[in-house]
Design a protein around this motif. Sequence first.
Motif, PDB file in Angstrom:
ATOM      1  N   ASN A  59      49.136 -34.844 -30.241  1.00  0.00           N
ATOM      2  CA  ASN A  59      49.667 -34.120 -29.234  1.00  0.00           C
ATOM      3  C   ASN A  59      48.472 -33.048 -28.724  1.00  0.00           C
ATOM      4  OD1 ASN A  59      52.270 -34.488 -30.997  1.00  0.00           O
ATOM      5  ND2 ASN A  59      52.581 -34.430 -28.833  1.00  0.00           N
ATOM      6  N   GLY A 112      49.858 -31.713 -13.798  1.00  0.00           N
ATOM      7  CA  GLY A 112      49.634 -32.212 -15.049  1.00  0.00           C
ATOM      8  C   GLY A 112      50.338 -33.559 -15.174  1.00  0.00           C
ATOM      9  N   LYS A 136      52.268 -43.421 -18.456  1.00  0.00           N
ATOM     10  CA  LYS A 136      51.714 -42.167 -17.921  1.00  0.00           C
ATOM     11  C   LYS A 136      52.519 -41.688 -16.622  1.00  0.00           C
ATOM     12  CE  LYS A 136      47.140 -41.836 -17.681  1.00  0.00           C
ATOM     13  NZ  LYS A 136      45.883 -42.577 -17.273  1.00  0.00           N
ATOM     14  N   LYS A 189      59.109 -35.724 -12.046  1.00  0.00           N
ATOM     15  CA  LYS A 189      58.131 -36.983 -12.718  1.00  0.00           C
ATOM     16  C   LYS A 189      58.036 -38.138 -11.878  1.00  0.00           C
ATOM     17  CE  LYS A 189      58.913 -35.608 -17.466  1.00  0.00           C
ATOM     18  NZ  LYS A 189      59.163 -36.353 -18.715  1.00  0.00           N
ATOM     19  N   TYR A 237      52.429 -36.628 -18.261  1.00  0.00           N
ATOM     20  CA  TYR A 237      53.532 -36.705 -19.207  1.00  0.00           C
ATOM     21  C   TYR A 237      52.850 -38.005 -19.874  1.00  0.00           C
ATOM     22  CZ  TYR A 237      56.992 -37.327 -22.342  1.00  0.00           C
ATOM     23  OH  TYR A 237      57.624 -37.639 -23.790  1.00  0.00           O
ATOM     24  N   ASP A 240      58.091 -30.186  -9.678  1.00  0.00           N
ATOM     25  CA  ASP A 240      58.819 -30.461 -10.736  1.00  0.00           C
ATOM     26  C   ASP A 240      59.409 -31.699 -11.291  1.00  0.00           C
ATOM     27  OD1 ASP A 240      58.206 -28.155 -12.484  1.00  0.00           O
ATOM     28  OD2 ASP A 240      59.537 -26.884 -11.547  1.00  0.00           O
ATOM     29  N   GLY A 271      52.389 -36.516 -24.816  1.00  0.00           N
ATOM     30  CA  GLY A 271      53.078 -35.404 -24.521  1.00  0.00           C
ATOM     31  C   GLY A 271      52.728 -34.854 -23.177  1.00  0.00           C
ATOM     32  N   LYS A 272      52.721 -33.528 -22.834  1.00  0.00           N
ATOM     33  CA  LYS A 272      52.615 -33.008 -21.633  1.00  0.00           C
ATOM     34  C   LYS A 272      50.999 -32.504 -21.549  1.00  0.00           C
ATOM     35  CE  LYS A 272      54.474 -29.361 -18.776  1.00  0.00           C
ATOM     36  NZ  LYS A 272      55.296 -28.098 -18.683  1.00  0.00           N
ATOM     37  N   LEU A 292      53.290 -35.242 -13.289  1.00  0.00           N
ATOM     38  CA  LEU A 292      54.138 -34.235 -13.062  1.00  0.00           C
ATOM     39  C   LEU A 292      53.831 -33.143 -11.781  1.00  0.00           C
ATOM     40  CD1 LEU A 292      53.943 -32.698 -16.781  1.00  0.00           C
ATOM     41  CD2 LEU A 292      55.659 -34.255 -15.727  1.00  0.00           C
ATOM     42  N   ASN A 342      47.676 -30.721 -19.093  1.00  0.00           N
ATOM     43  CA  ASN A 342      47.640 -29.993 -17.964  1.00  0.00           C
ATOM     44  C   ASN A 342      46.279 -30.582 -17.273  1.00  0.00           C
ATOM     45  OD1 ASN A 342      49.901 -27.851 -18.133  1.00  0.00           O
ATOM     46  ND2 ASN A 342      48.261 -27.025 -19.620  1.00  0.00           N
TER      47      ASN A 342
END
Lengths: 153, 153, 84, 84
Positions: B6, B46, B123, B132, B48, B130, B83-84, B126, B86
């Motif tokens: 992560n 970003g 993938k 996805k 996810y 807001d 995970g997330k 973002l 940036n």
Amino acid sequence: MIKIINESFDLETEFNSASSYINGAYSFFLGTVRSDLSSSNKKIKGIYLECYEELALAQLKKIRSKALNNWKLNECLIIHRVGKLNIGEKIVLVITASSHRANAIEACEFVIDSLKIDVAFWKFHLLNNDQKEMVLQKYLDNEKMLKWKDIIS
Amino acid sequence: MIKIINESFDLETEFNSASSYINGAYSFFLGTVRSDLSSSNKKIKGIYLECYEELALAQLKKIRSKALNNWKLNECLIIHRVGKLNIGEKIVLVITASSHRANAIEACEFVIDSLKIDVAFWKFHLLNNDQKEMVLQKYLDNEKMLKWKDIIS
Amino acid sequence: MNITLKYFSWIRVKLKKSHDLIELNQSISFKELKNNLISKDPLYNEIFEDKSVKYFLNLKEIDNENQILNNGDILAFLPPVTGG
Amino acid sequence: MNITLKYFSWIRVKLKKSHDLIELNQSISFKELKNNLISKDPLYNEIFEDKSVKYFLNLKEIDNENQILNNGDILAFLPPVTGG
């Protein structure tokens, strides 16, 4: 960015100096001093790198421009060390930065291939008996460079 | 070495973990989150990254073995984030280590090309609103993989 | 007029010096300089006979032996490079 | 016997769940499970009709629809991957 330096460098720091939000792909080539010589059974304790700095900078600038233009890179960083280096030390770093990976990877290979045969650096092995032994240019490096002739104008 | 993690990572630290005095050449591929999307004019904030970890590890292990054997590498390090993330953050790092550069460079490209089409990561962009948005597999990535079929048994 | 000669790698080792400052009364061609050097020291013959050596005048490779050297010029003797 | 289904990417989003635990009285083939799922929920039809989706049974890709699923098996639904 092009640097010819005596001291070593940190990969994360150099990456940060070459990186930008517009890039998605970075290709690095890193050359280091290895302990065993392929050409003989001799062990070395390091290398000595000689350089004609004014010429090397001009030659690297030309190679960098070709890479930037031909592969539409956003950045190309080249660092080359000079002076005495121990086993394991970094000799040369090339970082190419692009939106997509294929360009970055191919351009990085072009830069290191070009540097090997076209830039005014000379390598000596520092042998265990304290003698210096000149490193000879590799026939293969010249051969390999031929493949770029069709790609680069 | 294979890691699915992560947190971010430091290039110098990862290089040190993969390096050895027997290597003279290292090729790195580093993928990062870039701000602009080539496929549209949308800006993202970003990405996810979703992963089927057990499968991804098994798939990466297979790719790594092929790279080590086919190009006689001394080491091959693969790190992939989940995970997330940036904009600008590191997504994936491949380091291949060899005595000579041609092997390291080609093997590194093989690993990243294989990873793009054969490993269980997904993938999402973002978006600024807001939402996805799923990233689609690139036709070109599949095309590119075909070139390795003759090289890798 | 003055011309600086710079020697690298095995040429520097063979000549046991990294550079020379040559004083001349007038401009001469690369070819003439070559013959002057050989007549002064036979070591130069070995260098000039090695076809892999390149000569750079003010950072540009010499491609014509008749090229004229002028005051302040820097002429470098370069064996095949081995960096990277 | 129990079989775990794992869903990824758009399949997870479409089904609004990441996994399922299916209880059965006896072993069944992948094909039979497929038909069971479609009859229970038409969303599965959309998934199975997408030829780009791959199915991995215990980390190995299914290449034969008649493959038997046994107790404890994990079946994963995988859209085309987009990592790296």
